[in-house]
Design a protein around this motif. Structure first.
Motif, PDB file in Angstrom:
ATOM      1  N   LEU A  16       0.895  -1.154  -0.008  1.00 22.80           N
ATOM      2  CA  LEU A  16      -0.020   0.040   0.038  1.00 22.80           C
ATOM      3  C   LEU A  16       0.763   1.307  -0.173  1.00 22.80           C
ATOM      4  N   ILE A  17       0.707   2.045  -0.751  1.00 22.38           N
ATOM      5  CA  ILE A  17       1.311   3.315  -1.098  1.00 22.38           C
ATOM      6  C   ILE A  17       0.306   4.431  -1.011  1.00 22.38           C
ATOM      7  N   GLY A  18       0.628   5.197  -0.022  1.00 17.74           N
ATOM      8  CA  GLY A  18      -0.109   6.622  -0.016  1.00 17.74           C
ATOM      9  C   GLY A  18       0.499   7.718  -0.614  1.00 17.74           C
ATOM     10  N   ILE A  19      -0.284   8.432  -1.525  1.00 15.12           N
ATOM     11  CA  ILE A  19       0.072   9.675  -2.753  1.00 15.12           C
ATOM     12  C   ILE A  19      -0.519  10.718  -1.880  1.00 15.12           C
ATOM     13  N   GLU A  90      -4.371  13.509   5.392  1.00 14.21           N
ATOM     14  CA  GLU A  90      -3.836  14.028   4.591  1.00 14.21           C
ATOM     15  C   GLU A  90      -3.561  13.333   3.158  1.00 14.21           C
ATOM     16  N   ILE A  91      -3.661  12.076   3.164  1.00 16.23           N
ATOM     17  CA  ILE A  91      -3.316  11.515   1.750  1.00 16.23           C
ATOM     18  C   ILE A  91      -4.615  11.307   1.077  1.00 16.23           C
ATOM     19  N   ASP A  92      -4.410  11.522  -0.352  1.00  9.91           N
ATOM     20  CA  ASP A  92      -5.250  11.856  -1.615  1.00  9.91           C
ATOM     21  C   ASP A  92      -5.693  10.422  -2.207  1.00  9.91           C
ATOM     22  N   PHE A  93      -4.594   9.783  -2.360  1.00  4.99           N
ATOM     23  CA  PHE A  93      -4.834   8.601  -3.157  1.00  4.99           C
ATOM     24  C   PHE A  93      -4.208   7.219  -2.493  1.00  4.99           C
ATOM     25  N   ILE A 106       9.388  -2.809  -5.253  1.00  8.62           N
ATOM     26  CA  ILE A 106       8.650  -1.872  -4.292  1.00  8.62           C
ATOM     27  C   ILE A 106       9.407  -0.613  -4.241  1.00  8.62           C
ATOM     28  N   ASP A 107      10.649  -0.510  -3.772  1.00  5.43           N
ATOM     29  CA  ASP A 107      11.360   0.590  -3.903  1.00  5.43           C
ATOM     30  C   ASP A 107      11.612   1.319  -5.048  1.00  5.43           C
ATOM     31  N   GLN A 108      11.803   0.337  -6.168  1.00  2.00           N
ATOM     32  CA  GLN A 108      11.934   1.061  -7.574  1.00  2.00           C
ATOM     33  C   GLN A 108      10.444   1.695  -7.955  1.00  2.00           C
ATOM     34  N   LEU A 109       9.469   1.005  -7.603  1.00  5.38           N
ATOM     35  CA  LEU A 109       8.136   1.729  -7.979  1.00  5.38           C
ATOM     36  C   LEU A 109       7.945   2.944  -7.244  1.00  5.38           C
ATOM     37  N   LEU A 110       8.219   3.004  -6.011  1.00 10.74           N
ATOM     38  CA  LEU A 110       7.979   4.193  -5.293  1.00 10.74           C
ATOM     39  C   LEU A 110       8.917   5.476  -5.507  1.00 10.74           C
ATOM     40  N   SER A 111      10.188   5.149  -6.073  1.00  6.48           N
ATOM     41  CA  SER A 111      10.978   5.949  -6.598  1.00  6.48           C
ATOM     42  C   SER A 111      10.548   6.542  -7.816  1.00  6.48           C
ATOM     43  N   ARG A 112      10.108   5.673  -8.837  1.00 11.87           N
ATOM     44  CA  ARG A 112       9.534   6.216  -9.861  1.00 11.87           C
ATOM     45  C   ARG A 112       8.138   7.245  -9.792  1.00 11.87           C
ATOM     46  N   ILE A 113       7.232   6.914  -8.685  1.00 11.53           N
ATOM     47  CA  ILE A 113       6.345   7.746  -8.256  1.00 11.53           C
ATOM     48  C   ILE A 113       6.678   8.959  -7.937  1.00 11.53           C
ATOM     49  N   LEU A 114       7.589   9.141  -6.983  1.00  6.17           N
ATOM     50  CA  LEU A 114       8.270  10.117  -6.475  1.00  6.17           C
ATOM     51  C   LEU A 114       8.715  11.109  -7.648  1.00  6.17           C
ATOM     52  N   ASN A 115       9.095  10.528  -8.675  1.00  6.52           N
ATOM     53  CA  ASN A 115       9.794  11.415  -9.789  1.00  6.52           C
ATOM     54  C   ASN A 115       8.623  12.124 -10.738  1.00  6.52           C
ATOM     55  N   ILE A 116       7.281  11.855 -10.615  1.00  9.63           N
ATOM     56  CA  ILE A 116       6.412  12.491 -11.004  1.00  9.63           C
ATOM     57  C   ILE A 116       6.124  13.947 -10.432  1.00  9.63           C
ATOM     58  N   ILE A 118       3.815  16.381 -10.280  1.00 10.49           N
ATOM     59  CA  ILE A 118       2.618  16.814  -9.765  1.00 10.49           C
ATOM     60  C   ILE A 118       2.365  15.993  -8.313  1.00 10.49           C
ATOM     61  N   ILE A 119       3.131  15.018  -8.119  1.00  6.67           N
ATOM     62  CA  ILE A 119       2.901  14.609  -6.820  1.00  6.67           C
ATOM     63  C   ILE A 119       3.926  15.009  -5.643  1.00  6.67           C
ATOM     64  N   GLN A 120       3.304  15.542  -4.553  1.00 11.28           N
ATOM     65  CA  GLN A 120       4.021  16.197  -3.468  1.00 11.28           C
ATOM     66  C   GLN A 120       4.687  15.050  -2.934  1.00 11.28           C
ATOM     67  N   THR A 121       4.338  13.761  -2.588  1.00  7.29           N
ATOM     68  CA  THR A 121       4.949  12.687  -1.843  1.00  7.29           C
ATOM     69  C   THR A 121       4.320  11.526  -1.830  1.00  7.29           C
ATOM     70  N   ALA A 122       5.065  10.552  -1.703  1.00 11.37           N
ATOM     71  CA  ALA A 122       4.239   9.096  -1.630  1.00 11.37           C
ATOM     72  C   ALA A 122       5.355   8.317  -0.753  1.00 11.37           C
ATOM     73  N   LEU A 123       4.496   7.451  -0.013  1.00 12.06           N
ATOM     74  CA  LEU A 123       5.100   6.699   1.226  1.00 12.06           C
ATOM     75  C   LEU A 123       4.246   5.444   1.179  1.00 12.06           C
ATOM     76  N   LEU A 124       5.155   4.548   1.535  1.00  8.33           N
ATOM     77  CA  LEU A 124       4.793   3.091   1.863  1.00  8.33           C
ATOM     78  C   LEU A 124       4.010   3.074   3.253  1.00  8.33           C
ATOM     79  N   LEU A 125       2.977   2.436   3.357  1.00  6.03           N
ATOM     80  CA  LEU A 125       2.085   2.335   4.455  1.00  6.03           C
ATOM     81  C   LEU A 125       1.940   0.681   4.826  1.00  6.03           C
TER      82      LEU A 125
END
Length: 138
Positions: A16-19, A90-93, A106-116, A118-125
């Motif tokens: 689960l990743i919170g965005i 506080e989490i939108d998605f 999982i780490d690679q996916l999270l890193s790629r999401i953070l490179n977008i 428009i995304i302020q932050t993403a975190l593993l939950l």
């Protein structure tokens, strides 16, 4: 007469990743599809009831990869009348991923999401630590 109690325990075996991104769900879906080479598509909304028995609708997007049987779900946290996971307002998605097992993936996916941009932050939950984790079962 003997009483028997049936206890049901659900499996929360997913990533689960919170965005946090202050945009519409379809725009985030477009950004994720472009950056991650996904094909997230809009599916039926998730419907929950609140304390007043009002129905709350949450948008859901789905992408399934046959190879590896990996399932991706993009869920909105803010619905028509409340939150899917109220303890994380506080989490939108939420990006829920079934069958993604390797930590490096999982780490690679999270890193790629953070490179977008428009995304302020993403975190593993950890779904097991959420009070309203049963809202993620559909």
């Amino acid at each position: 007469m003997n009483k028997k109690i049936l206890k049901i325990e659900f499996s929360y075996d997913f990533t689960l990743i919170g965005i946090i991104a202050p945009i519409k769900d379809y725009r985030l879906c477009w950004f994720l599809n472009n950056e991650l080479h996904f094909n997230l598509e809009k599916t039926d909304d998730i419907i929950h009831s609140n304390a007043e028995n009002n129905e709350i609708y949450f948008s859901r997007y789905t992408y399934f990869i046959d190879e590896g049987e990996i399932e991706y779900y993009l869920l909105t946290n803010r619905g028509s009348e409340g939150y899917l996971i109220p303890e994380h307002k506080e989490i939108d998605f939420f990006l829920m991923i079934h069958n993604l097992s390797y930590k490096s993936d999982i780490d690679q996916l999270l890193s790629r999401i953070l490179n977008i941009n428009i995304i302020q932050t993403a975190l593993l939950l950890n779904a097991n630590k959420l009070k309203s984790k049963e809202n993620l079962l559909f």
